[in-house]
Design an enzyme around this catalytic site. Structure first.
Site, short mmCIF file in Angstrom:
data_model
loop_
_atom_site.label_atom_id
_atom_site.label_comp_id
_atom_site.label_asym_id
_atom_site.label_seq_id
_atom_site.Cartn_x
_atom_site.Cartn_y
_atom_site.Cartn_z
N ARG A 297 -0.89 6.91 17.46
CA ARG A 297 -1.16 7.43 16.11
C ARG A 297 -1.58 8.90 16.22
O ARG A 297 -1.95 9.38 17.29
CB ARG A 297 -2.29 6.64 15.42
CG ARG A 297 -1.96 5.19 15.12
CD ARG A 297 -0.96 5.10 13.98
NE ARG A 297 -0.64 3.70 13.66
CZ ARG A 297 0.34 3.00 14.25
NH1 ARG A 297 1.06 3.55 15.21
NH2 ARG A 297 0.59 1.76 13.88
N ASN B 50 -3.80 9.46 10.46
CA ASN B 50 -4.99 8.60 10.60
C ASN B 50 -6.28 9.41 10.49
O ASN B 50 -6.68 10.07 11.46
CB ASN B 50 -4.92 7.86 11.93
CG ASN B 50 -3.89 6.74 11.88
OD1 ASN B 50 -2.74 6.97 11.57
ND2 ASN B 50 -4.33 5.53 12.16
N ILE C 205 -7.18 -5.37 21.07
CA ILE C 205 -6.07 -4.40 21.05
C ILE C 205 -4.87 -5.13 20.49
O ILE C 205 -4.41 -6.13 21.07
CB ILE C 205 -5.77 -3.86 22.46
CG1 ILE C 205 -6.98 -3.11 23.01
CG2 ILE C 205 -4.55 -2.93 22.41
CD1 ILE C 205 -6.74 -2.42 24.34
N TYR D 97 0.84 -1.20 0.00
CA TYR D 97 0.00 0.00 0.00
C TYR D 97 0.88 1.26 0.00
O TYR D 97 0.74 2.13 -0.86
CB TYR D 97 -0.93 -0.01 1.22
CG TYR D 97 -1.65 1.30 1.41
CD1 TYR D 97 -2.59 1.74 0.49
CD2 TYR D 97 -1.37 2.11 2.52
CE1 TYR D 97 -3.23 2.97 0.67
CE2 TYR D 97 -2.01 3.32 2.69
CZ TYR D 97 -2.93 3.74 1.77
OH TYR D 97 -3.56 4.95 1.94
N1 UFG Z 1 -5.97 -1.28 16.23
C1 UFG Z 1 -6.30 -2.19 17.23
N2 UFG Z 1 -7.43 -2.93 17.04
C2 UFG Z 1 -8.23 -2.83 15.95
C3 UFG Z 1 -7.88 -1.89 14.96
C4 UFG Z 1 -6.73 -1.15 15.14
O1 UFG Z 1 -5.60 -2.30 18.23
O2 UFG Z 1 -9.24 -3.54 15.86
C5 UFG Z 1 -4.77 -0.46 16.41
C6 UFG Z 1 -3.74 -0.68 15.33
O3 UFG Z 1 -2.88 -1.74 15.69
C7 UFG Z 1 -3.04 0.67 15.29
C8 UFG Z 1 -4.15 1.65 15.64
O4 UFG Z 1 -5.16 0.88 16.28
O5 UFG Z 1 -2.07 0.72 16.25
C9 UFG Z 1 -4.74 2.34 14.44
O6 UFG Z 1 -5.10 1.36 13.50
P1 UFG Z 1 -5.94 1.68 12.19
O7 UFG Z 1 -6.13 0.38 11.47
O8 UFG Z 1 -7.12 2.49 12.52
O9 UFG Z 1 -4.97 2.61 11.37
P2 UFG Z 1 -3.48 2.33 10.89
O10 UFG Z 1 -2.63 3.25 11.69
O11 UFG Z 1 -3.09 0.93 10.90
O12 UFG Z 1 -3.61 2.67 9.34
C10 UFG Z 1 -4.14 3.86 8.89
C11 UFG Z 1 -4.87 3.64 7.59
C12 UFG Z 1 -3.96 3.31 6.47
C13 UFG Z 1 -2.80 4.23 6.44
C14 UFG Z 1 -2.17 4.25 7.77
C15 UFG Z 1 -1.01 5.13 7.82
O13 UFG Z 1 -5.77 2.57 7.74
O14 UFG Z 1 -4.64 3.40 5.27
O15 UFG Z 1 -3.10 4.71 8.73
O16 UFG Z 1 -0.28 4.79 8.96
F1 UFG Z 1 -1.89 3.82 5.54
#
Ligand code: UFG
Length: 337
Positions: A226, A175, A212, A146
Site C-alpha cells: 500500500r 492509505n 496478516i 464504499y
Molecule cells: N491488514 C492486515 N491485517 C490487519 C489489517 C490490515 O494484514 O489487521 C492488511 C490489509 O489486508 C491491507 C493492508 O494491511 O493489505 C492495509 O489495510 P488497511 O485496512 O489499513 O487499509 P486498506 O488498504 O484496506 O483500506 C484503506 C482504507 C479504506 C480505503 C482504502 C483504499 O481503510 O477506507 O484504504 O484502498 F478505501
C-alpha cells in the site's frame, strides 16, 4: 492568495478531518465544523477559534441556517462512512450516507451560490487497477459499495459543474496514516481495522495478535503493498485545493499518495523498530476484496496543486502514530463507539 471567508468542514471531528481543521485554523482561516459525532470526537477539534455544530449533512434546515449565518466561500466534505468490509454487508447504509446525504449539502450550496467543493475521495474508486502506479487515467472500477458510493459522488460533482458551475477538487486518498507528532489528535476508529493502529494495539494490549491477511500475494514478501500517506500531508493538500479553487482554478481529480509502496511485513518491521518490541503475529488468509498492490502516481497533484507528500519515512509515520497511542488523550477515547 488565502481565502478569508468562512469554510464549512463536514466530518471535521474525524481522523483526517481533525488534522485538516487544525492546519486550516492554524493558518488563520475561519472554520465551521459540522459533524454528527457518529464516528468523530468533538475534543479532537482543539483550536478554540473553530465553531463546532452538531448535526448531519442531510439536514436542509440546519444547513440553510448555517449558510445564512456564515458567508461560506467553500465546503470541505469529509463526512462519510469508510469501512470497506461493512460497505459490502450494508451497502444501503453507505449509499445513504456517502452518496445520498451529500445531495442536501449540494442543494443548499447551489441555493446560496457557494461553488467550491473539496471532496474526500479514495483510491478505492479504482478497484483492482490494471496498472501500477495508479494515475488519474487508470480506469475507475470500484469493487465494493464504499468505492462506488464515493465514485458516484465524483460523478454528481461533475454534473453539478455542468449545471450550475460548481468547481470541485476530488482528492483520492491512498492509505491515510500517522498522527500529529505532539500526540494531541490522532487516529481513533472503533472498531479499528487499519493496519498501523491495529499493529500498535497488539502491543498496547488493546487487541490480540495481528493477523496478516495473506502471505501468498505476488509481491516480493508475499504481503499486500500500500501507499501510506501521512495525514498531515493529506491536510496540507486540502489547504492547497481550497486556495486553488478560491483563486479560480479548474476542478481537479488527483491522487494523494507518496508514490512509495510498503508491504504489510515492512509496516510490522517499522513498528518493531519504533517500539523495540516484537509484534505478536498470526499468518492468516487473504481478506476479501484486498488488491495486492496499490500505489499512487502523485505527479498530477504536484502539477495542478503544487502539492507533494513530504513525510516519506514510514518509521517516522509509525512513530507519530505511536506518540498518539501513548499520548494524553487516547485513553479517554478508547471506549467510545
Ligand atoms: N491488514 C492486515 N491485517 C490487519 C489489517 C490490515 O494484514 O489487521 C492488511 C490489509 O489486508 C491491507 C493492508 O494491511 O493489505 C492495509 O489495510 P488497511 O485496512 O489499513 O487499509 P486498506 O488498504 O484496506 O483500506 C484503506 C482504507 C479504506 C480505503 C482504502 C483504499 O481503510 O477506507 O484504504 O484502498 F478505501
Amino acid at each position: 492568495m488565502t481565502d478569508t471567508r468562512a469554510i464549512l468542514v463536514t466530518g471535521g471531528a474525524g481522523y483526517i478531518g481533525s488534522h485538516t481543521v487544525r492546519l486550516l485554523a492554524g493558518e488563520g482561516r475561519k472554520i465551521v465544523v459540522l459533524d454528527n459525532l457518529v464516528h468523530g470526537h468533538e475534543d479532537s477539534i482543539i483550536d478554540t477559534a473553530v465553531d463546532f455544530v452538531l448535526g448531519g449533512i442531510g439536514d436542509h434546515a440546519l444547513l440553510r441556517s448555517l449558510f445564512q449565518r456564515y458567508d461560506f466561500s467553500s465546503v470541505v466534505h469529509f463526512a462519510a462512512f469508510a469501512y470497506v468490509g461493512e460497505s459490502v454487508t450494508k451497502p444501503l447504509k453507505y449509499y445513504r450516507n456517502n452518496t445520498a446525504e451529500p445531495l442536501a449539502l449540494l442543494e443548499v450550496m447551489e441555493e446560496f451560490g457557494c461553488k467550491n467543493f473539496v471532496f474526500s475521495s479514495t483510491c478505492a474508486t479504482y478497484g483492482i487497477p490494471d496498472q501500477i502506479p495508479i494515475t488519474e487515467k487508470t480506469r475507475q472500477s470500484p469493487i465494493n459499495s464504499y468505492g462506488r458510493s464515493k465514485l458516484m459522488l465524483e460523478w454528481i460533482l461533475a454534473d453539478c459543474e455542468t449545471a450550475w458551475g460548481l468547481r470541485s477538487a476530488c482528492l483520492r486518498y491512498f492509505n491515510a496514516s500517522g498522527c500529529a507528532e505532539d500526540g494531541l489528535i490522532g487516529e481513533d476508529h472503533n472498531p479499528e481495522t487499519h493496519l498501523i493502529p491495529r499493529v500498535l494495539m497488539a502491543l498496547t494490549g488493546e487487541a490480540g495478535p495481528v493477523e496478516i491477511f495473506g502471505t501468498d500475494y505476488p509481491t516480493p514478501d508475499g504481503t499486500c503493498i500500500r501507499d501510506y500517506i501521512h495525514v498531515k500531508d493529506l491536510a496540507a493538500a486540502h489547504a492547497k485545493a481550497l486556495d486553488h479553487l478560491a483563486n479560480g482554478g479548474n476542478s481537479v481529480r488527483v491522487n494523494l499518495g507518496t508514490g512509495v509502496g510498503i508491504s504489510v511485513k515492512e509496516i510490522i518491521s517499522a513498528v518493531e523498530k519504533v517500539t523495540g518490541q516484537t509484534v505478536p503475529l498470526v499468518l492468516g488468509n487473504r481478506r476479501a476484496g484486498d488488491p495486492a498492490h496499490l500505489v499512487a502516481d502523485p505527479s498530477l497533484a504536484a502539477e495542478l496543486l503544487g502539492w507533494r507528500a513530504t513525510r516519506l519515512d514510514i518509521v517516522e509515520t509509525v512513530r507519530s502514530a505511536w506518540a498518539w497511542m501513548n499520548g494524553p488523550k487516547r485513553g479517554r477515547y478508547a471506549t467510545k463507539s
